[in-house]
Design an enzyme around this catalytic site. Structure first.
Site: not given
Ligand SMILES: [Zn+2]
Length: 394
Positions: A178, A259, A279, A293
């Protein structure tokens, strides 16, 4: 269009204090006493056993009247109302969120409803959620519902690295995934409006750069320290990069394609922010559902580098870092070895939704172009592995 309203103000926002150390929870009373005397502690049953019980003991010894709010596992409107009502009934004067991302998001929402301050005490370093002024709200069934933005960031973020080091190393690696996106995305957002509604400041740019520097310097060493249960300077540095620098960097710097492309499995289940295009896209491909994530964002970062036409040597630097902490960099490693172009196109289409952060890229973007970048990212990952003979660390 990165700045449709022609905003001219620069804006930086953050918690007012960030505290991190190997016994930070024991010292919590010293920091929390300025927030009130009667906290609502949002904590799930597992974290209660690991750290909650001890925290309540320490706070009670210092004269706090703690109300335990048992968090049921979903950051939903129902859970938020239930905890808000409990806090009103018990006359709580501030909120503590102790746990992972969903507990943190719920605690922020409850504090916002009550109009009181909130302290966030994360128990993993797997996301950049603790410092920001937003939550992701889900339906009780687990489907994504909406994003909630708040006027204030959490007042304090208190990170006990003695607790964080007990979490599985995969959590730290996901946090690295991340966080490694932070600078890659922020450097494309210099003229874009950030989550606070202003333009990035010089300090948010520097924070994103420092975040990346720490990950390259200490990421692997911290991952190995985590496996050994050792809180070392490298581990402390990476926890700070994952939690503070990545959090401030994304909120005041901005997000781009990494993302957005997060594999769009069932779109609702994995979405975390409107910016998660690569993402977010990945949430649409079945098979990627079990990924964390940060694992999806890591692959999204490679997609973004390919999309932005970065040279092979530059992309290799990121691949080396990601593979050194066992982050997935190919479709095979993501668990979708047989993914079809039609499925990837769905990912690309979600990544290109009108309000996705992918539009902060100063490139021509459309679903076909993103589809090619997805396949290109898998190809550079496979080629790197074949060229270097990389194999998973034990
Ligand atoms: Zn993220």
């Amino acid at each position: 269009m990165p700045n449709p309203q022609r905003v001219t103000e620069r804006l930086f926002q953050s918690p007012s204090k960030y505290i991190q150390g190997p016994a930070a929870l024991q010292n919590a009373p010293k920091y929390l006493s300025s927030l009130g005397r009667a906290p609502l502690l949002a904590v799930d049953n597992i974290v209660y056993d690991i750290a909650g019980k001890a925290l309540i003991g320490v706070l009670q010894n210092s004269g706090f009247k703690v109300t335990r709010g048992a968090f049921g596992g979903e950051a939903s409107g129902e859970e938020i109302s239930q905890l808000t009502n409990l806090a009103r009934e018990k006359k709580c004067d501030f909120v503590i969120g102790l746990g992972g991302g969903k507990t943190i998001d719920t605690a922020k929402a409850v504090a916002d409803q009550l109009k009181v301050q909130v302290a966030i005490l994360p128990t993993t370093a797997s996301t950049d959620a603790p410092c920001s002024a937003l939550s992701v709200i889900y339906r009780p069934s687990g489907e994504f519902e909406r994003y909630s933005f708040y006027d204030q960031n959490p007042t304090f973020v208190l990170v006990d690295t003695g607790v964080i080091v007990k979490a599985p190393p995969r959590f730290l690696a996901a946090g690295i995934g991340d966080a490694v996106a932070t600078n890659c995305e922020a450097r494309l957002c210099r003229n874009s409006v950030n989550f606070g509604g202003g333009l990035p400041t010089e300090v948010s740019v520097s924070i994103a750069q420092k975040c990346e520097e720490i990950l390259f310097k200490y990421g692997k060493q911290a991952y190995e320290a985590n496996k050994a249960g050792a809180v070392t300077p490298a581990f402390e540095a990476v926890v700070e990069a994952n939690t503070l620098l990545s959090g401030l960097g994304f909120e005041s710097g901005g997000l781009a394609a990494a993302h957005a492309v997060r594999l769009s499995l069932p779109p609702a289940t994995c979405a975390r922010s409107p910016l998660q295009q690569v993402h977010n896209g990945f949430t649409a491909v079945s098979g990627v559902h079990h990924l964390m994530h940060g694992e999806k964002v890591a692959f999204g970062t490679i997609v973004q580098l390919v999309l932005d036409g970065e040279p092979t040597a530059e992309i290799d630097r990121y691949l080396e870092l990601m593979l050194s902490v066992d982050l997935p960099v190919t479709f095979q490693q993501l668990g979708i070895p047989k993914v079809t172009d039609a499925e990837l196109l769905k990912v690309a289409e979600l990544a290109c939704a009108p309000n996705e952060t992918i539009w902060n890229m100063e490139r021509i973007i459309n679903p076909q172009i993103v589809l090619s970048a997805l396949k290109g990212a898998d190809a550079v990952g496979r080629a790197y592995i074949a060229r270097t003979g990389w194999s998973k660390s034990k």
